[in-house]
Design an enzyme around this catalytic site. Structure first.
Site, short mmCIF file in Angstrom:
data_model
loop_
_atom_site.label_atom_id
_atom_site.label_comp_id
_atom_site.label_asym_id
_atom_site.label_seq_id
_atom_site.Cartn_x
_atom_site.Cartn_y
_atom_site.Cartn_z
N LYS A 39 -63.82 -30.21 -47.17
CA LYS A 39 -63.09 -29.76 -46.39
C LYS A 39 -62.09 -28.45 -47.18
O LYS A 39 -62.08 -28.52 -48.17
CB LYS A 39 -62.06 -30.81 -45.50
CG LYS A 39 -61.10 -31.43 -46.62
CD LYS A 39 -60.51 -32.21 -45.80
CE LYS A 39 -59.50 -33.19 -46.76
NZ LYS A 39 -58.62 -34.21 -46.27
N ARG A 137 -50.80 -41.79 -40.33
CA ARG A 137 -51.81 -40.74 -40.02
C ARG A 137 -52.61 -40.99 -38.78
O ARG A 137 -52.28 -41.85 -37.93
CB ARG A 137 -52.45 -40.12 -41.15
CG ARG A 137 -52.33 -38.62 -41.13
CD ARG A 137 -52.82 -38.19 -42.57
NE ARG A 137 -54.17 -38.29 -42.94
CZ ARG A 137 -54.62 -37.83 -44.01
NH1 ARG A 137 -54.01 -36.96 -44.79
NH2 ARG A 137 -55.79 -37.98 -44.49
N HIS A 166 -57.68 -44.55 -44.63
CA HIS A 166 -57.30 -43.78 -45.98
C HIS A 166 -56.07 -44.27 -46.80
O HIS A 166 -55.25 -44.87 -46.34
CB HIS A 166 -57.13 -42.27 -45.53
CG HIS A 166 -57.01 -41.22 -46.53
ND1 HIS A 166 -57.89 -41.22 -47.45
CD2 HIS A 166 -56.13 -40.45 -46.94
CE1 HIS A 166 -57.68 -40.06 -48.36
NE2 HIS A 166 -56.37 -39.60 -47.80
N ARG A 223 -65.70 -41.70 -50.53
CA ARG A 223 -65.18 -40.31 -49.92
C ARG A 223 -64.63 -39.52 -50.93
O ARG A 223 -63.63 -39.85 -50.90
CB ARG A 223 -64.45 -40.20 -48.52
CG ARG A 223 -64.91 -41.26 -47.37
CD ARG A 223 -64.02 -41.02 -46.23
NE ARG A 223 -62.66 -41.27 -46.65
CZ ARG A 223 -62.01 -42.34 -46.32
NH1 ARG A 223 -62.56 -43.29 -46.00
NH2 ARG A 223 -60.87 -42.22 -46.63
N TYR A 267 -39.73 -6.51 -57.44
CA TYR A 267 -38.63 -6.51 -56.33
C TYR A 267 -37.21 -7.12 -56.82
O TYR A 267 -37.65 -8.26 -57.59
CB TYR A 267 -39.02 -7.25 -55.18
CG TYR A 267 -40.09 -6.40 -54.48
CD1 TYR A 267 -40.01 -5.22 -53.82
CD2 TYR A 267 -41.74 -7.10 -54.45
CE1 TYR A 267 -41.32 -4.72 -53.00
CE2 TYR A 267 -42.46 -6.37 -53.49
CZ TYR A 267 -42.36 -5.29 -53.12
OH TYR A 267 -43.48 -4.77 -52.52
N CYS A 312 -45.61 -9.89 -56.65
CA CYS A 312 -45.85 -9.21 -55.45
C CYS A 312 -46.82 -9.84 -54.57
O CYS A 312 -47.61 -10.79 -55.02
CB CYS A 312 -45.86 -7.68 -55.71
SG CYS A 312 -44.91 -7.00 -56.67
N ASP A 314 -49.77 -8.28 -53.82
CA ASP A 314 -50.99 -8.26 -54.25
C ASP A 314 -51.19 -8.16 -55.82
O ASP A 314 -52.25 -7.92 -56.42
CB ASP A 314 -51.73 -6.54 -53.85
CG ASP A 314 -51.42 -6.61 -52.32
OD1 ASP A 314 -51.96 -7.49 -51.55
OD2 ASP A 314 -50.95 -5.59 -51.95
C1 LIG Z 1 -59.73 -38.93 -44.99
C2 LIG Z 1 -59.99 -38.52 -46.34
N1 LIG Z 1 -60.96 -38.90 -47.40
C3 LIG Z 1 -61.10 -38.51 -48.59
C4 LIG Z 1 -60.54 -37.65 -49.14
C5 LIG Z 1 -60.86 -36.97 -50.29
O1 LIG Z 1 -59.84 -37.21 -51.45
P1 LIG Z 1 -59.91 -36.89 -52.82
O2 LIG Z 1 -59.90 -35.39 -53.08
O3 LIG Z 1 -58.67 -37.59 -53.54
O4 LIG Z 1 -61.32 -37.54 -53.02
C6 LIG Z 1 -59.65 -36.91 -48.23
C7 LIG Z 1 -58.92 -35.66 -48.77
O5 LIG Z 1 -57.51 -35.60 -48.69
C8 LIG Z 1 -59.40 -37.41 -46.85
O6 LIG Z 1 -58.42 -36.78 -45.99
#
Ligand SMILES: Cc1ncc(COP(=O)(O)O)c(C=O)c1O
Length: 371
Positions: A39, A137, A166, A223, A267, A312, A314
């Site tokens: 993601k 969450r 999680h 994950r 600035y 700044c 850029d």
């Molecule tokens: C639901 C879920 N699983 C796994 C991960 C992966 O986490 P990490 O980068 O600590 O492995 C995330 C990341 O935020 C997540 O939201």
């Protein structure tokens, strides 16, 4: 190192061989199936390149937050099982069903929506039931998991493919009481599904930190985002020696000039040359992800130099020890000779997280891949 030829004023380099190495390492160390969490452009490393590399080197699943990210994965002709963690609108549920994208089942209302859309399309929807074990969450409470699983299965349209949760504290402290509590609550939810004969094929709880530090959290799938792209998975220990960093961020010096004593830089008049000074202009600003925080430094010719004056949008300015030609390589993240600025340092300076730093490098900075 002096005059570096790149087609871009600033760019990020991603070493895909490091990502391949990290994926193999995680797969071998955990001996568990791996979902590469890609993601937010794989935390700024580039979603498609990271996804392909991770899949080629041992990952079998992809995880994303939004349907739009899963869409990009399918448009890149990646057919691997892909789970969306976040909310889907009704229109997106239809698209997920049509493209074999797995969704998160997080509430009873959501079960109703998934079932309706699956009925309308005449195809089942693959879902992973999310339990909130202490993150506050998305997800149902552990004691509601069984009933939600029953509702889903009774619909005949929701195929329960996974059960997951999680962890909130495992990145900071592997022995936190909350982690232990979350494990117990998760196992409680799992047992309740097992008793009802509804255990799905993929039970998963561990992120990168848990995958390495908490073997009991591995279940059927880990994950991992950070551990794949080579960001430090936990805050309580140094960067793991077996893992490899993949990202560095560079620029070419745009200009270098001698400013007289007292001359203002940037600035808000926060910095004036204290004597005659060599000031370099670096074509990187907060529009690229360099935060306007005090204490920024970059590497030039293997030495740290200070960013002076406000960043700044850029550009930013640096105080040079001597005149240097335009085109001189500037490193914002990475190594030059014996000196290095790693993401950990920016996490401290910017009060951010590892992924927060790299995901914050904006889309206009080209990503260049090395294999
Ligand atoms: C639901 C879920 N699983 C796994 C991960 C992966 O986490 P990490 O980068 O600590 O492995 C995330 C990341 O935020 C997540 O939201």
């Amino acid at each position: 190192m002096n005059a570096f030829h790149s087609p871009y004023p600033t760019w990020v380099e991603v070493d895909l061989s490091a990502i391949a190495h990290n994926t193999r390492l995680l797969r071998q160390t955990t001996n568990t199936a791996v979902m590469a969490v890609v993601k937010a452009e794989a935390y700024g490393h580039g979603m498609i390149a990271v996804a392909r590399t991770a899949l080629e080197h041992g990952a079998t699943w992809l995880g994303v937050a939004r349907l739009g990210e899963a869409r990009q994965i399918r448009l890149a002709h990646i057919a691997a099982p892909t789970l969306v963690f976040g909310l889907l609108t009704p229109e997106e549920v239809d698209e997920a069903i049509a493209n074999d994208i797995s969704v998160t089942l997080h509430s009873f209302e959501n079960a109703e929506l998934l079932s309706q859309r699956a009925a309308a399309l005449g195809r089942p929807v693959h879902a992973h039931l999310k339990v909130d074990t202490g993150m506050g969450r998305m997800g149902v409470l552990p004691e509601e998991a069984r009933r939600l699983a029953e509702v889903a299965c009774a619909s005949g349209r929701i195929l329960l493919e996974g059960l997951y949760s999680h962890l909130a504290e495992v990145d900071d402290d592997p022995h936190a009481a909350l982690t232990e509590q979350q494990m117990q609550r998760f196992v409680q939810a799992l047992r309740s599904l097992e008793e009802a004969g509804l255990r799905p094929p993929y039970v998963h709880l561990a992120n990168s930190a848990a995958a390495y530090a908490l073997p009991a959290a591995r279940f059927d799938l880990v994950r991992a985002g950070s551990a794949i792209v080579g960001l430090r998975p936990f805050y309580y220990a140094a960067f793991p020696s077996a893992m490899r960093r993949s990202l560095s961020w560079h620029a070419q010096l745009a200009d270098c000039k001698r400013l007289p004593a007292g001359w203002n830089v940037s600035y808000g008049q926060e910095y004036q040359a204290s004597g005659e000074e060599w000031i370099g202009v670096v074509p990187v600003g907060y529009g690229d992800g360099l935060r306007r925080q005090p204490g920024n430094q970059v590497l030039i010719e293997g030495q740290r130099v200070a960013v002076v004056g406000r960043v700044c949008i850029d550009q930013c300015m640096v105080r040079l020890p001597r005149p240097l030609p335009p085109g001189t390589r500037v490193t914002l993240i990475g190594r030059q000779g014996d000196e290095a600025i790693y993401v950990e340092e920016l996490v401290q300076r910017w009060h951010s997280s590892e992924a927060g730093v790299t995901a914050g490098i904006t889309g206009r900075v080209p990503r260049c891949y090395r294999t």
